[in-house]
Design a protein around this motif. Structure first.
Motif, PDB file in Angstrom:
ATOM      1  N   UNK A   1      31.698  32.276  23.752  1.00 47.63           N
ATOM      2  CA  UNK A   1      31.270  33.964  23.826  1.00 47.63           C
ATOM      3  C   UNK A   1      32.093  34.416  24.632  1.00 47.63           C
ATOM      4  N   UNK A   2      32.839  33.782  25.583  1.00 48.05           N
ATOM      5  CA  UNK A   2      33.783  34.538  26.448  1.00 48.05           C
ATOM      6  C   UNK A   2      35.059  34.765  25.652  1.00 48.05           C
ATOM      7  N   UNK A   3      35.409  33.718  25.055  1.00 52.40           N
ATOM      8  CA  UNK A   3      36.595  33.558  24.074  1.00 52.40           C
ATOM      9  C   UNK A   3      36.492  34.856  23.104  1.00 52.40           C
ATOM     10  N   UNK A   4      35.237  35.106  22.799  1.00 50.49           N
ATOM     11  CA  UNK A   4      35.159  36.160  21.672  1.00 50.49           C
ATOM     12  C   UNK A   4      35.155  37.370  22.312  1.00 50.49           C
ATOM     13  N   UNK A   5      35.066  37.264  23.584  1.00 51.05           N
ATOM     14  CA  UNK A   5      35.137  38.775  24.313  1.00 51.05           C
ATOM     15  C   UNK A   5      34.095  39.369  24.931  1.00 51.05           C
ATOM     16  N   UNK A   6      32.826  38.653  24.980  1.00 48.01           N
ATOM     17  CA  UNK A   6      31.437  39.231  25.262  1.00 48.01           C
ATOM     18  C   UNK A   6      31.871  39.701  26.946  1.00 48.01           C
ATOM     19  N   UNK A   7      31.165  40.801  27.210  1.00 47.79           N
ATOM     20  CA  UNK A   7      31.169  41.195  28.372  1.00 47.79           C
ATOM     21  C   UNK A   7      29.893  40.450  29.091  1.00 47.79           C
TER      22      UNK A   7
ATOM     23  N   UNK B   1      34.300  40.483  39.383  1.00 46.40           N
ATOM     24  CA  UNK B   1      35.266  41.335  38.618  1.00 46.40           C
ATOM     25  C   UNK B   1      34.792  41.235  37.283  1.00 46.40           C
ATOM     26  N   UNK B   2      34.291  40.183  36.570  1.00 51.15           N
ATOM     27  CA  UNK B   2      33.980  40.243  35.240  1.00 51.15           C
ATOM     28  C   UNK B   2      32.663  40.957  35.340  1.00 51.15           C
ATOM     29  N   UNK B   3      31.792  40.817  36.176  1.00 56.27           N
ATOM     30  CA  UNK B   3      30.490  41.689  36.351  1.00 56.27           C
ATOM     31  C   UNK B   3      30.604  43.151  36.284  1.00 56.27           C
ATOM     32  N   UNK B   4      31.226  43.456  37.373  1.00 56.18           N
ATOM     33  CA  UNK B   4      31.406  44.822  37.472  1.00 56.18           C
ATOM     34  C   UNK B   4      32.807  45.217  38.137  1.00 56.18           C
ATOM     35  N   UNK B   5      33.771  44.903  37.555  1.00 54.39           N
ATOM     36  CA  UNK B   5      35.123  45.227  38.229  1.00 54.39           C
ATOM     37  C   UNK B   5      35.248  46.766  37.759  1.00 54.39           C
ATOM     38  N   UNK B   6      36.177  47.482  38.457  1.00 56.14           N
ATOM     39  CA  UNK B   6      36.456  48.890  38.416  1.00 56.14           C
ATOM     40  C   UNK B   6      37.187  49.347  37.298  1.00 56.14           C
TER      41      UNK B   6
ATOM     42  N   UNK C   1      38.796  48.306  33.368  1.00 58.70           N
ATOM     43  CA  UNK C   1      38.806  47.475  32.173  1.00 58.70           C
ATOM     44  C   UNK C   1      39.606  45.867  32.091  1.00 58.70           C
ATOM     45  N   UNK C   2      40.931  46.144  32.707  1.00 59.44           N
ATOM     46  CA  UNK C   2      41.732  44.895  33.131  1.00 59.44           C
ATOM     47  C   UNK C   2      41.083  44.026  33.909  1.00 59.44           C
ATOM     48  N   UNK C   3      40.093  44.420  35.037  1.00 49.47           N
ATOM     49  CA  UNK C   3      39.497  43.611  35.905  1.00 49.47           C
ATOM     50  C   UNK C   3      38.369  42.685  34.955  1.00 49.47           C
ATOM     51  N   UNK C   4      37.622  43.730  34.265  1.00 54.19           N
ATOM     52  CA  UNK C   4      36.442  43.086  33.684  1.00 54.19           C
ATOM     53  C   UNK C   4      36.862  42.316  32.408  1.00 54.19           C
ATOM     54  N   UNK C   5      37.920  42.344  31.887  1.00 56.35           N
ATOM     55  CA  UNK C   5      38.248  41.526  30.760  1.00 56.35           C
ATOM     56  C   UNK C   5      39.148  40.287  31.023  1.00 56.35           C
ATOM     57  N   UNK C   6      39.685  40.357  32.142  1.00 59.03           N
ATOM     58  CA  UNK C   6      40.906  39.190  32.519  1.00 59.03           C
ATOM     59  C   UNK C   6      40.059  37.867  32.201  1.00 59.03           C
ATOM     60  N   UNK C   7      38.774  37.858  32.661  1.00 62.11           N
ATOM     61  CA  UNK C   7      38.361  36.504  32.322  1.00 62.11           C
ATOM     62  C   UNK C   7      38.176  36.081  31.008  1.00 62.11           C
ATOM     63  N   UNK C   8      37.671  36.825  30.066  1.00 54.20           N
ATOM     64  CA  UNK C   8      37.853  36.584  28.508  1.00 54.20           C
ATOM     65  C   UNK C   8      39.246  36.139  28.327  1.00 54.20           C
ATOM     66  N   UNK C   9      40.276  37.038  28.691  1.00 53.02           N
ATOM     67  CA  UNK C   9      41.819  36.502  28.182  1.00 53.02           C
ATOM     68  C   UNK C   9      42.010  34.929  28.898  1.00 53.02           C
ATOM     69  N   UNK C  10      41.511  34.914  30.133  1.00 51.54           N
ATOM     70  CA  UNK C  10      42.100  33.429  30.513  1.00 51.54           C
ATOM     71  C   UNK C  10      41.239  32.465  30.072  1.00 51.54           C
ATOM     72  N   UNK C  11      39.926  32.817  29.797  1.00 55.15           N
ATOM     73  CA  UNK C  11      38.929  31.319  29.053  1.00 55.15           C
ATOM     74  C   UNK C  11      39.801  31.117  27.617  1.00 55.15           C
ATOM     75  N   UNK C  12      39.966  32.189  27.053  1.00 54.03           N
ATOM     76  CA  UNK C  12      40.513  32.043  25.717  1.00 54.03           C
ATOM     77  C   UNK C  12      41.787  31.402  25.693  1.00 54.03           C
ATOM     78  N   UNK C  13      42.634  31.325  26.657  1.00 56.87           N
ATOM     79  CA  UNK C  13      43.991  30.623  26.595  1.00 56.87           C
ATOM     80  C   UNK C  13      43.741  29.460  27.839  1.00 56.87           C
ATOM     81  N   UNK C  14      42.649  29.322  27.988  1.00 57.65           N
ATOM     82  CA  UNK C  14      42.674  28.139  29.261  1.00 57.65           C
ATOM     83  C   UNK C  14      43.195  26.904  28.890  1.00 57.65           C
TER      84      UNK C  14
END
Ligand code: ZN
Ligand code: ZN
Ligand code: ZN
Ligand code: ZN
Length: 444
Positions: free
Chosen positions: A147-153, A193-198, A200-213
């Motif tokens: 789900x994280x890799x698919x970009x779920x918030x 940051x993923x839950x409530x970063x201020x 979009x970059x902060x909230x989506x970093x985890x998605x990008x990171x997990x996708x490329x982990x």
């Protein structure tokens, strides 16, 4: 991985495999309700809602498990006092007790309250096990990664797994900290940051990171020198654009990983990750952390000409817009005289009235975590209120006519000797281990 956590994972995996086999369901599709189904279908467990609780008991009772030779009953608080996400968690929690903690030949019961209970050591272990394993069953590793890799918030994850925000937060934190071995504070920062970063970059970093982990982990294992060029290269390898916030977030992550697991060759100064010997000269490697801590002694925080930090000394995000207050963490970015004497600091701030001026050891060894217990962890607010707020008691004792700025390396005000804001917040530590500088501090 942490030994205990590994055990929780194994237990959860055994149960997941059983569900997967029983219903021919891939793990990626397993949700909490499949466990409830398995308990009913295969083990004939009766799962029953308690709806008539009132008053105090409705607030504190979570659920119970009763087992004897005639059957098994899981009851859960289904009054309006309990959100559905909490009810699901309770059912799974009791289910884990059923799998792990009961022996069906004698009658046994568990009851779980929402308040902290006084458990014996053995009971506490059973409760920890039930909570960790329940969390892993509600949202298993495969599904989480998928789900994280698919970009779920964050909200979409909560809905997908029918978990409360607290439970979801903990689940993600555990994955980062225990599975990926990211240090505690960085795991916390990433999850929040993923839950409530201020941004979009902060909230989506985890998605990008997990996708490329996978690439990231491989890179950490292969690479022997981390320079800015290597980071640049890694970015192109993991398809994260080398720019702005993603870059700094990844850089912070690497820094923290290195501080905890990095090694350095004392002979040729090359840095390594998770290795023991230098692959160039064969010298036994030192902990990078050790080197970094040594370096911290004379650390200086780089500032622009007007004294504003170039990189936030608290959250390490670059201060590109030259802000006086960090937009990410609220830190006051200039180093100023706080007007707080060492004595006042001890007495009012660290609540340590016994300290005498000559005895500075507490300050040399002080742990910024102690500050976090005050004021919600933002000593910056303390400065803001106490020094900048004009009608404040502390302000009246301020030795300067206006807010007094000091150099980026100053731990103490060169003019009046008070603690500086960078020192007060733990960004700079008073120079320790070195009697000379200690004497200097005492001489003032
Ligand atoms: Zn329990
Ligand atoms: Zn070497
Ligand atoms: Zn900051
Ligand atoms: Zn001063």
């Amino acid at each position: 991985m942490d030994v205990k956590y590994k055990k929780y994972e194994q237990t959860a995996n055994n149960i997941l495999n059983e569900i997967s086999n029983y219903y021919s369901l891939p793990k990626i599709q397993i949700r909490w309700s499949d466990l409830a189904k398995l308990l009913k279908d295969k083990y004939e467990v009766i799962i029953t809602p308690y709806t008539s609780f009132k008053g105090k008991i409705a607030q504190i009772f979570a659920g119970s498990l009763y087992v004897d030779s005639t059957g098994t009953i899981i009851g859960y608080n289904a009054t309006s006092q309990q959100k559905p996400s909490r009810q699901h968690f309770t059912i799974v929690h009791e289910g884990v007790h059923y799998f792990c903690d009961v022996n069906t030949s004698s009658s046994q019961s568990f009851s779980d309250l929402l308040q902290k209970q006084a458990y014996s050591i053995e009971e506490q272990e059973q409760e920890d096990n039930a909570n960790f394993v329940a969390s892993l069953l509600m949202c298993n590793d495969e599904s989480l990664i998928h789900c994280l890799s698919k970009g779920y918030n964050f909200t979409k994850l909560m809905n997908e797994f029918e978990m409360s925000s607290n439970a979801m937060w903990t689940r993600i934190y555990n994955y980062l900290h225990y599975n990926l071995e990211i240090p505690h504070n960085r795991s916390k920062t990433l999850t929040s940051a993923f839950e409530n970063g201020d941004s979009l970059d902060r909230r989506t970093f985890l998605n990008a990171f997990i996708k490329n982990k996978q690439t990231f982990v491989k890179y950490c294992k292969d690479v022997y020198i981390f320079s800015s060029n290597d980071v640049r290269k890694m970015f192109s390898n993991i398809h994260v654009p080398f720019n702005g916030s993603y870059f700094y977030q990844l850089q912070n992550l690497i820094d923290d990983l290195f501080t905890e697991k990095g090694k350095i060759c004392p002979n040729c100064n090359r840095t390594f990750f998770n290795k023991h010997y230098c692959s160039f000269c064969g010298t036994k490697l030192n902990d990078y952390q050790f080197i970094k801590k040594e370096g911290l002694k004379m650390k200086e925080i780089a500032t622009f000409d007007d004294g504003i930090a170039k990189v936030c000394p608290n959250c390490s995000i670059e201060n590109v817009h030259h802000n006086l207050l960090c937009p990410y963490c609220g830190t006051y970015e200039r180093n100023i005289c706080t007007g707080i004497t060492i004595i006042d600091y001890a007495e009012y701030i660290l609540n340590c009235p016994d300290v005498i001026e000559e005895d500075l050891d507490w300050l040399f060894n002080f742990n910024p975590d102690n500050l976090k217990k005050l004021n919600g962890g933002i000593p910056g607010n303390l400065i803001f209120e106490n020094v900048i707020g004009t009608d404040d008691y502390t302000y009246s004792k301020y030795h300067h006519k206006e807010l007094h700025q000091v150099p980026g390396y100053a731990r103490f005000c060169p003019d009046c000797g008070c603690v500086t804001s960078y020192c007060l917040q733990g960004f700079l530590k008073p120079v320790s281990n070195d009697n000379k500088s200690k004497d200097n501090a005492n001489m003032k």
